[in-house]
Design a protein around this motif. Structure first.
Motif, PDB file in Angstrom:
ATOM      1  N   PRO A  95      33.808  33.826  38.908  1.00  0.00           N
ATOM      2  CA  PRO A  95      34.732  33.779  37.899  1.00  0.00           C
ATOM      3  C   PRO A  95      34.761  35.234  36.877  1.00  0.00           C
ATOM      4  O   PRO A  95      35.809  35.590  36.284  1.00  0.00           O
ATOM      5  N   ASP A  96      33.568  35.951  36.986  1.00  0.00           N
ATOM      6  CA  ASP A  96      33.617  37.301  36.075  1.00  0.00           C
ATOM      7  C   ASP A  96      34.562  38.210  36.641  1.00  0.00           C
ATOM      8  O   ASP A  96      34.687  39.183  36.032  1.00  0.00           O
ATOM      9  N   GLU A  97      34.949  38.014  37.788  1.00  0.00           N
ATOM     10  CA  GLU A  97      35.733  39.116  38.432  1.00  0.00           C
ATOM     11  C   GLU A  97      37.080  38.913  38.065  1.00  0.00           C
ATOM     12  O   GLU A  97      38.003  39.805  38.275  1.00  0.00           O
ATOM     13  N   ALA A 113      36.322  25.825  38.244  1.00  0.00           N
ATOM     14  CA  ALA A 113      37.279  25.739  39.390  1.00  0.00           C
ATOM     15  C   ALA A 113      37.132  26.850  40.528  1.00  0.00           C
ATOM     16  O   ALA A 113      37.265  26.582  41.839  1.00  0.00           O
ATOM     17  N   LEU A 114      36.912  27.888  39.793  1.00  0.00           N
ATOM     18  CA  LEU A 114      36.611  29.413  40.556  1.00  0.00           C
ATOM     19  C   LEU A 114      35.312  29.238  41.329  1.00  0.00           C
ATOM     20  O   LEU A 114      35.347  29.651  42.546  1.00  0.00           O
ATOM     21  N   GLU A 115      34.146  28.800  40.620  1.00  0.00           N
ATOM     22  CA  GLU A 115      33.092  28.566  41.310  1.00  0.00           C
ATOM     23  C   GLU A 115      33.068  27.643  42.452  1.00  0.00           C
ATOM     24  O   GLU A 115      32.520  27.868  43.557  1.00  0.00           O
ATOM     25  N   ASP A 116      33.840  26.448  42.254  1.00  0.00           N
ATOM     26  CA  ASP A 116      33.900  25.504  43.247  1.00  0.00           C
ATOM     27  C   ASP A 116      34.617  26.044  44.403  1.00  0.00           C
ATOM     28  O   ASP A 116      34.287  25.676  45.499  1.00  0.00           O
ATOM     29  N   ALA A 117      35.584  26.974  44.273  1.00  0.00           N
ATOM     30  CA  ALA A 117      36.282  27.488  45.265  1.00  0.00           C
ATOM     31  C   ALA A 117      35.490  28.677  45.972  1.00  0.00           C
ATOM     32  O   ALA A 117      36.029  29.499  46.861  1.00  0.00           O
ATOM     33  N   GLY A 118      34.467  29.103  45.407  1.00  0.00           N
ATOM     34  CA  GLY A 118      33.493  30.126  46.142  1.00  0.00           C
ATOM     35  C   GLY A 118      34.029  31.403  45.554  1.00  0.00           C
ATOM     36  O   GLY A 118      33.650  32.414  46.082  1.00  0.00           O
ATOM     37  N   LEU A 119      34.523  31.562  44.410  1.00  0.00           N
ATOM     38  CA  LEU A 119      34.888  32.758  43.776  1.00  0.00           C
ATOM     39  C   LEU A 119      34.138  32.928  42.545  1.00  0.00           C
ATOM     40  O   LEU A 119      33.669  32.224  41.850  1.00  0.00           O
ATOM     41  N   ASP A 160      47.181  36.010  46.382  1.00  0.00           N
ATOM     42  CA  ASP A 160      46.683  35.476  47.798  1.00  0.00           C
ATOM     43  C   ASP A 160      45.535  34.991  47.706  1.00  0.00           C
ATOM     44  O   ASP A 160      44.975  34.066  48.418  1.00  0.00           O
ATOM     45  N   VAL A 161      44.497  35.744  47.155  1.00  0.00           N
ATOM     46  CA  VAL A 161      42.910  35.184  46.996  1.00  0.00           C
ATOM     47  C   VAL A 161      42.947  33.627  46.156  1.00  0.00           C
ATOM     48  O   VAL A 161      42.071  32.990  46.794  1.00  0.00           O
ATOM     49  N   PHE A 162      43.720  33.663  45.555  1.00  0.00           N
ATOM     50  CA  PHE A 162      43.707  31.975  44.717  1.00  0.00           C
ATOM     51  C   PHE A 162      44.095  31.362  45.904  1.00  0.00           C
ATOM     52  O   PHE A 162      43.667  30.044  45.802  1.00  0.00           O
TER      53      PHE A 162
END
Length: 82
Positions: free
Chosen positions: A77-79, A69-75, A46-48
């Motif tokens: 990446p280390d999690e 991609a994760l950083e661009d989405a505001g997430l 769901d988060v993705f």
């Protein structure tokens, strides 16, 4: 003595649970608990999805591309562990 939940599995209506009915009850409970344990995977998907990302696509990306991609989405990446 039957309890409220047992009545749901008394398929032949004789007021007691035989071995087959108890096994069915056990299997039902086991599946219900298994679904609860899978909910954490569902939450991550769901988060993705909420971030506009597809888990399968992220999994196929090389690590740097996925990180970006994760950083661009505001997430963070280390999690996430792929």
């Amino acid at each position: 003595m039957m309890f409220g939940f047992d009545k749901m599995f008394d398929f032949n209506g004789d007021g007691k649970l035989d071995n087959w009915e108890r096994a069915t009850q056990f299997q039902f409970m086991d599946e219900m608990l298994s679904e609860d344990s899978r909910s954490s995977d569902y939450d991550e998907s769901d988060v993705f999805g909420d971030a506009g990302l597809d888990y399968d696509e992220l999994e196929m990306m090389d690590p740097e591309e996925r990180r970006e991609a994760l950083e661009d989405a505001g997430l963070d990446p280390d999690e996430y562990d792929f």
